[in-house]
Structures are given as C-alpha cells and as structure tokens.
Design a protein around this motif. Structure first.
Motif, PDB file in Angstrom:
ATOM      1  N   ASN A 267       0.869  -1.176   0.000  1.00  0.00           N
ATOM      2  CA  ASN A 267       0.000   0.000   0.000  1.00  0.00           C
ATOM      3  C   ASN A 267       0.908   1.228   0.000  1.00  0.00           C
TER       4      ASN A 267
ATOM      5  N   ASN B 155      -5.415   4.331  -3.303  1.00  0.00           N
ATOM      6  CA  ASN B 155      -6.624   5.147  -3.380  1.00  0.00           C
ATOM      7  C   ASN B 155      -6.614   5.879  -4.719  1.00  0.00           C
ATOM      8  N   SER B 156      -7.637   6.664  -4.992  1.00  0.00           N
ATOM      9  CA  SER B 156      -7.762   7.279  -6.312  1.00  0.00           C
ATOM     10  C   SER B 156      -6.632   8.268  -6.595  1.00  0.00           C
TER      11      SER B 156
END
Length: 212
Positions: free
Chosen positions: A180, A206-207
């Motif tokens: 991540n 995430n985006s």
C-alpha cells in the motif's frame, strides 16, 4: 499456527482537533470543485475538543491484524523522545510486538495534526520526522525471515528508496508481499514502482495514488 505478519512503514503521533465556527470555501476550476478550510489570519481560534492517538500505516495496520487474530510485528521508526516512548507503549498495550521498532537519534517522532472538515473529510498537517530517515542498514533482516507475510505501507521521503530491497528480500525468502505505497514511493517514477511490483502479490491504492 497463526500467520505471522510484519507491517512495514510509518509511525506517527496524531492530534485530532475540532474548533469553533469552522468555515469552508468551494472553488470551481478546470480540475473540478475543490473545497478549502478557511482560517482567518491573525485570529485566535478556540479548540472545542482535542484527542490524541498513535497513527501511521505500519502501526494502524499492525493493530488491525492483531485484532483479526494474527500475530503482528511492527517495523517502524520513531524518535528517541517522549512521543516515541508513547508510541511504543501504546503498541505494546494493544498487543503488537515492538521488537523491531527502530529509534532515530536526534530526529523527532513523526507527528500529525488532523483537522476534520464540515463534510466529514479531514485536512492533515504532517511532520514526517523519523519516518523519513530509514537506511537499509537499519533493517533487522535476519529477524524479518521469520514472517510469512509483509504488509508494506508508506515509506516517507528518502525512506522510499528501501522499497525495492525489501520486496526483493521477501521474494528471495518466499515471503508474500502486500503493498500500500504512499506518495513518496509513487513519485519515484514508473520504473521504480515496476521493479518493486515484480514481487508484490497485492497492490492497494486510493484514487489520488492511482492517478500519480
């Protein structure tokens, strides 16, 4: 036997504040609608509530894995200071092994001030501190072999350079890797990430990170 997971990444001490009469400004631009918190210059703003807790990718995920029933160790770096002692104490109290927590001399523990917004989001003032001082020579390579799973979170600043070596080590020793990455790793460029991805089984973004 319970799966042994080593979480690798940041450790911070978070201060979460709420304050009186928050105001926001919505700005429409070619990038879409952006929302800004407003703080009036020169004004003293009353804080209505204050909470503190440990935070950071490695610490938060280690606590989560422990609560799910896994044996979790946390590999992170804190300063040789009172806040670093607090992070260690809280992790231990929450059931997370702290054998591999590194201490940085002369560099404070990372610290964040979190300001919630009216819409339920938050703005964070982040001081990276010891999180940005990792060196490959710091890492407890021999002890890291004992784990079946690495969960690698954000490595800040120059510490991002350790990512390929960590993933390569895991691959050589049959250790699964979930990644991540934070913005520091992603800003190193495509070839840097591609090299690391060769040994990664699961990638989480995430985006904003995906766009980077």
């Amino acid at each position: 036997m319970s799966l042994e997971i080593l979480t690798i990444g940041g450790a911070t001490f978070d201060s979460i504040i709420d304050y009186a009469d928050p105001e926001t400004l919505n700005l429409h631009s070619a990038r879409g609608t952006l929302s800004y918190l407003l703080l009036e210059e020169g004004k003293k703003i009353e804080i209505t509530s204050l909470d503190t807790s440990i935070g950071g990718g490695a610490t938060n995920s280690a606590v989560a894995f422990h609560r799910l029933g896994f044996k979790a160790h946390c590999l992170c770096k804190v300063g040789d200071d009172v806040i670093g002692d607090k992070v260690l104490g809280d992790l231990g109290a929450l059931g997370v092994a702290t054998d591999y927590v590194l201490r940085a001399k002369g560099v404070p523990t990372a610290f964040s001030t979190v300001i919630p917004s009216l819409q339920g989001d938050r703005t964070v003032f982040a001081y990276r501190g010891a999180n940005a001082t990792w060196q490959l020579a710091d890492l407890p390579w021999e002890h890291m072999k004992a784990h079946q799973q690495f969960y690698v979170t954000s490595l800040s600043g120059e510490s991002a350079q350790c990512l390929p070596a960590i993933v390569q080590f895991a691959t050589e020793h049959g250790i699964r890797v979930a990644l991540n990455p934070g913005i520091s790793q992603l800003r190193q460029g495509g070839s840097f990430i591609a090299e690391s991805l060769k040994g990664v089984e699961m990638l989480m973004l995430n985006s904003a990170e995906a766009k980077q």
